[in-house]
Design a protein around this motif. Sequence first.
Motif, PDB file in Angstrom:
ATOM      1  N   LYS A   9      -1.276   9.079  -2.142  1.00 28.08           N
ATOM      2  CA  LYS A   9      -2.012  10.309  -1.835  1.00 28.08           C
ATOM      3  C   LYS A   9      -1.051  11.478  -1.756  1.00 28.08           C
ATOM      4  O   LYS A   9       0.037  11.350  -1.172  1.00 28.08           O
ATOM      5  CB  LYS A   9      -2.758  10.167  -0.510  1.00 28.08           C
ATOM      6  N   THR A  35       4.279  13.054  -1.904  1.00 27.95           N
ATOM      7  CA  THR A  35       3.579  11.787  -1.744  1.00 27.95           C
ATOM      8  C   THR A  35       3.588  11.443  -0.254  1.00 27.95           C
ATOM      9  O   THR A  35       4.615  11.556   0.410  1.00 27.95           O
ATOM     10  CB  THR A  35       4.296  10.684  -2.534  1.00 27.95           C
ATOM     11  N   SER A  36       2.446  11.059   0.279  1.00 25.33           N
ATOM     12  CA  SER A  36       2.346  10.721   1.702  1.00 25.33           C
ATOM     13  C   SER A  36       3.422   9.686   2.055  1.00 25.33           C
ATOM     14  O   SER A  36       3.567   8.681   1.356  1.00 25.33           O
ATOM     15  CB  SER A  36       0.951  10.172   1.995  1.00 25.33           C
ATOM     16  N   ASP A  39       2.962   5.930   1.903  1.00 21.23           N
ATOM     17  CA  ASP A  39       2.667   5.471   0.540  1.00 21.23           C
ATOM     18  C   ASP A  39       3.954   5.254  -0.254  1.00 21.23           C
ATOM     19  O   ASP A  39       4.017   4.399  -1.137  1.00 21.23           O
ATOM     20  CB  ASP A  39       1.785   6.485  -0.201  1.00 21.23           C
ATOM     21  N   THR A  61      -4.104   7.615  -7.815  1.00 19.09           N
ATOM     22  CA  THR A  61      -4.292   8.659  -6.809  1.00 19.09           C
ATOM     23  C   THR A  61      -5.687   9.218  -6.960  1.00 19.09           C
ATOM     24  O   THR A  61      -6.316   9.093  -8.016  1.00 19.09           O
ATOM     25  CB  THR A  61      -3.230   9.784  -6.933  1.00 19.09           C
ATOM     26  N   GLY A  63      -7.373  12.897  -6.413  1.00 17.05           N
ATOM     27  CA  GLY A  63      -7.057  14.271  -6.060  1.00 17.05           C
ATOM     28  C   GLY A  63      -7.155  15.188  -7.261  1.00 17.05           C
ATOM     29  O   GLY A  63      -7.304  14.722  -8.400  1.00 17.05           O
ATOM     30  N   ALA A  67      -2.264  16.739  -7.991  1.00 19.57           N
ATOM     31  CA  ALA A  67      -1.867  15.392  -7.575  1.00 19.57           C
ATOM     32  C   ALA A  67      -1.216  14.594  -8.710  1.00 19.57           C
ATOM     33  O   ALA A  67      -0.667  13.513  -8.476  1.00 19.57           O
ATOM     34  CB  ALA A  67      -3.069  14.631  -7.016  1.00 19.57           C
ATOM     35  N   CYS A 116      -0.624   0.117  -0.115  1.00 21.24           N
ATOM     36  CA  CYS A 116      -0.813   1.523   0.242  1.00 21.24           C
ATOM     37  C   CYS A 116      -0.193   1.783   1.612  1.00 21.24           C
ATOM     38  O   CYS A 116       0.221   0.853   2.302  1.00 21.24           O
ATOM     39  CB  CYS A 116      -2.301   1.906   0.231  1.00 21.24           C
ATOM     40  N   SER A 120      -2.790   8.138   5.765  1.00 21.93           N
ATOM     41  CA  SER A 120      -2.238   9.297   5.070  1.00 21.93           C
ATOM     42  C   SER A 120      -1.681  10.262   6.095  1.00 21.93           C
ATOM     43  O   SER A 120      -2.095  10.266   7.255  1.00 21.93           O
ATOM     44  CB  SER A 120      -3.325   9.980   4.241  1.00 21.93           C
ATOM     45  N   THR A 128      -8.593   3.595   4.575  1.00 28.08           N
ATOM     46  CA  THR A 128      -8.619   3.281   3.149  1.00 28.08           C
ATOM     47  C   THR A 128      -8.217   1.835   2.843  1.00 28.08           C
ATOM     48  O   THR A 128      -8.923   1.138   2.113  1.00 28.08           O
ATOM     49  CB  THR A 128      -7.716   4.268   2.377  1.00 28.08           C
TER      50      THR A 128
END
Lengths: 247, 307
Positions: A9, A35-36, A39, A61, A63, A67, A116, A120, A128
């Motif tokens: 994300k 990028t988070s 992640d 992703t 977005g 993104a 993942c 986030s 998620t």
Amino acid sequence: MVEIAVLLKQVPDTNAKIVVVGGRVDESAVTSWVTSPYDEYALEAALQHTEAAGGSITAITLGPARADKVLKDAAALGVTKLVRIWDDSWQDLDSKQVQSALANAVQAAGAELVYCGKQSADRNQGSTGPGVAELLGAGCVVEVSEFDAAGTTYLRPAASGSEKVTVAAPAVVTFTKTASDLRRPNVRGIMMAKRAQIDVVAGDVGSSTVNFNGHSSPAEKPPGKTYEGSGSVPEVVGLLRDEAKVL
Amino acid sequence: MDITIIAETQGNGLHAVTNQLVGAASSLGASPTVLCGGGVGADEAAGIAGVGKVLSVTGDCFSTFDGGAWAAAFDAAAGSGVIVGAATAQGRDVVARIAARRGIPVVQDVVSMSPGLNMTHPIYSGKAMQEVTVSGDCGVTLRANTFAPAGGGGSAETATVQQSGDVKIAVQEAIAKASERLDVADADIIISGGRGMGGPENFDKLYALADEMGGAVGASRAAVDAWDGIPHTMQVGQTGKTVNPSLYIAVGISGAIQHLAGMRTSKYIVAINKDPEAPIFKVADYGIVATWEEAMPVLAAEIAKIL
């Protein structure tokens, strides 16, 4: 050989100031999108896993066009299959909509493992991983902090300390910060990323029962008192006991 | 409104947050059903004021944690309506999965809630708040220590239902904590150190005081990144843990925005830093401009006097 989907994300840099204007976080004020962070640890784990066991990675992703950067960054580290899910009519999606779009993309990628972040860095929900697992009928190990590169065991927190666990495929693993150093792209990787193709897909995510009313700034604390020097410590301890009543 | 609470347990009993979940449900006018996985804490739950009914959900899956299996068992035992759990690692996992099973949304880490299901939760680790309204059924997890707990004196009926789910996770090895020290996520008093501590060995001073006060020791990201002896499990901030203890003492922490995000909701904040311009003083209730070497011995002595 293992097929891994990594969910990435894009979020504002965690050092960024978040400003609320007119009841919404002002995304135009964000100068750096990244990028988070959790992640990134998931991606690193997937890279190590496929290096040890063979196989390939699909980076996914959800977005808008900006993104693409998180996918290009993944491509620079050697990920060849890149998928971005988006529809220009989307703004705030609820958990159910996000999970269904991601689960569909994971299935289309033919992945049996999904890596993942545990949550986030923007919405902080942590829904998620488990939600996508549920839609895939998969097991899910959350908040993994260590793993073996062959992908057979994962370390997760437990009330008594931690636990080394295995999980039957298909599975989702959510990562917290791990001990791995995050790799940096080399020149060849950066060149490859420039030519990398991103598969942009739309999806029907259905309707939502969640109304996103808006954002606000957190309540500001009244200013506190500042004292000079360690000689003030007895007074502060007295205030903690008598005024704050926390001792 | 029908509310079903997934009890949060600790050892062989209920975690304190479970009373807060009941308190929050009662404030919406609900008389919630409480589900106790493996029957853990069922008698205790029946004694919480305002609880309508307690269901002991007993099944083989409850011997170890498997969010998918637990969600399947709870889903089968729970009626329709709102499913409420605690915003812990396990609570978030289980409630997210129940919601996904039911095709309903989930809202996690809620810090305020009013009838009509208006809810607020922090985003960007508390740098902003998100307000949402859900129409219809949903899953919700609540942040610990933000809702008033329900009292005791209840006498709800208790029933047992046999439900389990497919276990996909197998525990190969349990690893005990390196120390018996409290985790920052569970502590009501936290003493955190930053790069200003000079080195990991100086955290001994923080441990000594935390042990005396029954608190936990935390650290800034800068300290965790710089020193091997300070593990990420201690990190407070946007990429570490979000905490809201009664008392947070920040020692040698400048107060980077991502650290403040993780601790700004602490009830009282004390900052010790030699730099009077450090941003940590902006959120501190009591700021002390001094080096830790000067301030910590006095702090330890003064606290020893009153404990």
